[in-house]
Design a protein around this motif. Structure first.
Motif, PDB file in Angstrom:
ATOM      1  N   UNK A  24      -2.910   9.146  -1.113  1.00 22.06           N
ATOM      2  CA  UNK A  24      -2.450   8.226  -2.171  1.00 22.06           C
ATOM      3  C   UNK A  24      -1.900   6.943  -1.557  1.00 22.06           C
ATOM      4  N   UNK A  25      -1.327   7.065  -0.352  1.00 22.50           N
ATOM      5  CA  UNK A  25      -0.893   5.859   0.369  1.00 22.50           C
ATOM      6  C   UNK A  25      -2.097   4.914   0.506  1.00 22.50           C
ATOM      7  N   UNK A  26      -3.214   5.465   0.990  1.00 23.50           N
ATOM      8  CA  UNK A  26      -4.412   4.645   1.211  1.00 23.50           C
ATOM      9  C   UNK A  26      -4.971   4.116  -0.107  1.00 23.50           C
ATOM     10  N   UNK A  27      -4.987   4.970  -1.126  1.00 23.37           N
ATOM     11  CA  UNK A  27      -5.560   4.538  -2.406  1.00 23.37           C
ATOM     12  C   UNK A  27      -4.758   3.380  -3.000  1.00 23.37           C
ATOM     13  N   UNK A  28      -3.427   3.511  -2.971  1.00 21.17           N
ATOM     14  CA  UNK A  28      -2.617   2.474  -3.593  1.00 21.17           C
ATOM     15  C   UNK A  28      -2.590   1.189  -2.767  1.00 21.17           C
ATOM     16  N   UNK A  29      -2.578   1.334  -1.438  1.00 21.79           N
ATOM     17  CA  UNK A  29      -2.626   0.124  -0.598  1.00 21.79           C
ATOM     18  C   UNK A  29      -3.893  -0.655  -0.938  1.00 21.79           C
ATOM     19  N   UNK A  30      -4.985   0.069  -1.137  1.00 20.11           N
ATOM     20  CA  UNK A  30      -6.246  -0.605  -1.448  1.00 20.11           C
ATOM     21  C   UNK A  30      -6.233  -1.243  -2.837  1.00 20.11           C
ATOM     22  N   UNK A  31      -5.592  -0.571  -3.802  1.00 19.05           N
ATOM     23  CA  UNK A  31      -5.501  -1.173  -5.143  1.00 19.05           C
ATOM     24  C   UNK A  31      -4.760  -2.506  -5.040  1.00 19.05           C
TER      25      UNK A  31
END
Ligand code: ASP
Length: 441
Positions: free
Chosen positions: A215-222
């Motif tokens: 989720x860290x990666x997903x949100x950083x990308x958002x």
């Protein structure tokens, strides 16, 4: 971090991802770095969840149905589920319509903002693609959805995540036939699917070990792929109305959980929260489905006989958050463009948003495709469609994240109510990823 509950770990991962994303936006090359090195971690996680979705639906539905002692029980569960799904969706659309009519978010949008948004987004390939996809769907006949539900090749259906309803159809058909050949002769198949079901649920546990990092990666990308903050600001009132409606839906679920199941709604929210947080991070009810099933069965105590049907069907046809958003967005676009909507038009919105949310795929951005159909049904001229979508496009991703949380929470709520009504809501039996680890390590 070992003793921290999973939802806290995921929440911390999300917050760090947001902060990281904002920091990367300030650093030269930060956006590219995030896309090249961080985004793949999130994508792999989503792929893993999707990887197990079809085996899980197949195994758990077949197990669920073949556990039933008589088929009439299944009819009862099926009719109740569809009935409650329709009621909650109509309720969601009504809340959306009431809020957008009272708060009139479209009236405050200046000509200048409309011009700017139109210029930025109306020719955007993603907006055009959504309009093209919607027109393809509109050309189909009224019974097309029934035809689409029936596979002509089971293996083809099983090999395509978009054909979830076909998989559900096949699994139900197979499960019923297993009941009809009698317990003795169905035993080997039943043992196979029971075991497959346990194995896939263990895979969910294992995948969830990486959830906080993913989720860290997903949100950083958002964050790094989001739009100009000025544009987001212009749409704040519209976004606020959608979010308020979605919050009210969560309150509504809590009230019905408390009323119909006599369980504490805060306990319900706590137990389901990892699924909600993943729905938020992935914007996809389909990707979240394995986790929703695991939480509802093992942490809430809904029997598989109910959850195995209610949740996969819900992920594909029950989208309360999406339908609420469609109602608000449709009226907002009319308000902003200075066009009138009669009371009859608003009733049309209720009906088309209901059908549109059933028809929306459980993937990011699907709600916007069906919004085109809602807009056309109330007479938005085709030349204004790209402008209408351009008006809401900038905030679509964050709103998609929020509405997916409501979609998933709605499915979980209905599974509890149906389970309670047929005496299948028991005590949770939590399983951890390492329950048998000592035996094999
Ligand atoms: N992303 C939503 C879901 O998967 C669908 C949508 O509203 O676009 O539930």
């Amino acid at each position: 971090m070992k003793k921290l509950a999973l939802h806290w770990k995921i929440l911390i991962g999300m917050l760090l991802g947001l902060v990281f994303g904002f920091v990367m936006l300030q650093i030269g090359g930060g956006r590219a770095f995030t896309e090249d090195w961080i985004k793949p971690i999130g994508s792999i996680f989503v792929k893993l969840l999707k990887l197990i979705a079809i085996p899980l639906i197949l195994a758990s539905l077949i197990k669920g149905i073949s556990d039933l002692k008589d088929i009439s029980k299944f009819k009862n569960i099926g009719l109740k589920t569809i009935g409650i799904y329709i009621v909650t969706t109509v309720f969601a659309i009504s809340i959306g319509l009431a809020l957008v009519n009272i708060m009139q978010p479209g009236d405050g949008v200046s000509e200048e903002t409309i011009a700017k948004l139109t210029e930025t987004y109306s020719k955007n390939s993603s907006v055009q693609a959504k309009i093209a996809e919607a027109s393809k769907q509109m050309d189909s006949g009224p019974l097309q959805f029934l035809e689409d539900m029936v596979p002509d090749n089971a293996f083809n259906a099983l090999s395509n995540n978009k054909l979830m309803l076909q998989v559900i159809f096949f699994a139900i058909f197979l499960g019923i036939a297993m009941l009809l050949i009698g317990e003795k002769r169905a035993k080997p198949m039943k043992a196979l699917f029971d075991s497959l079901n346990d194995i896939v649920l263990k895979m969910v546990d294992l995948i969830m070990l990486s959830a906080p990092v993913a989720v860290f990666a997903l949100l950083a990308n958002v964050v790094v792929s989001s739009d100009d903050p000025d544009i987001l600001y212009a749409l704040l009132k519209y976004a606020g109305v959608v979010v308020l409606g979605l919050v009210l839906m969560i309150v509504f679920y809590c009230v019905i959980v408390a009323t119909f199941t006599k369980k504490n709604p805060f306990w319900f929210l706590k137990e389901i929260s990892p699924a909600q947080l993943l729905a938020f991070s992935t914007s996809s009810s389909a990707a979240t489905l394995p986790v929703t099933m695991e939480r509802v069965e093992e942490h809430i105590g809904v029997d598989k006989e109910v959850s195995s049907f209610v949740l996969p069907v819900g992920a594909t046809i029950n989208m309360d958050g999406t339908s609420l958003y469609q109602a608000v967005a449709a009226v907002f676009i009319f308000q902003a463009l200075g066009l009138d909507l009669t009371f009859a038009d608003q009733i049309t919105i209720v009906l088309t948003a209901l059908l549109a949310s059933i028809g929306s795929a459980a993937v990011p951005g699907a709600g916007m495709v069906m919004l085109v159909i809602v807009l056309e049904s109330v007479g938005l001229p085709p030349e204004l469609l790209p402008i209408g979508l351009a008006l809401i496009f900038a905030v679509d991703r964050p709103l998609d994240m929020c509405r997916t949380v409501v979609n998933v929470t709605g499915d979980a709520t209905v599974s509890m109510i149906v389970a309670k009504s047929v005496g299948k809501l028991g005590d949770p039996k939590v399983k951890n990823w390492d329950d048998n680890y000592d035996e094999v390590k």
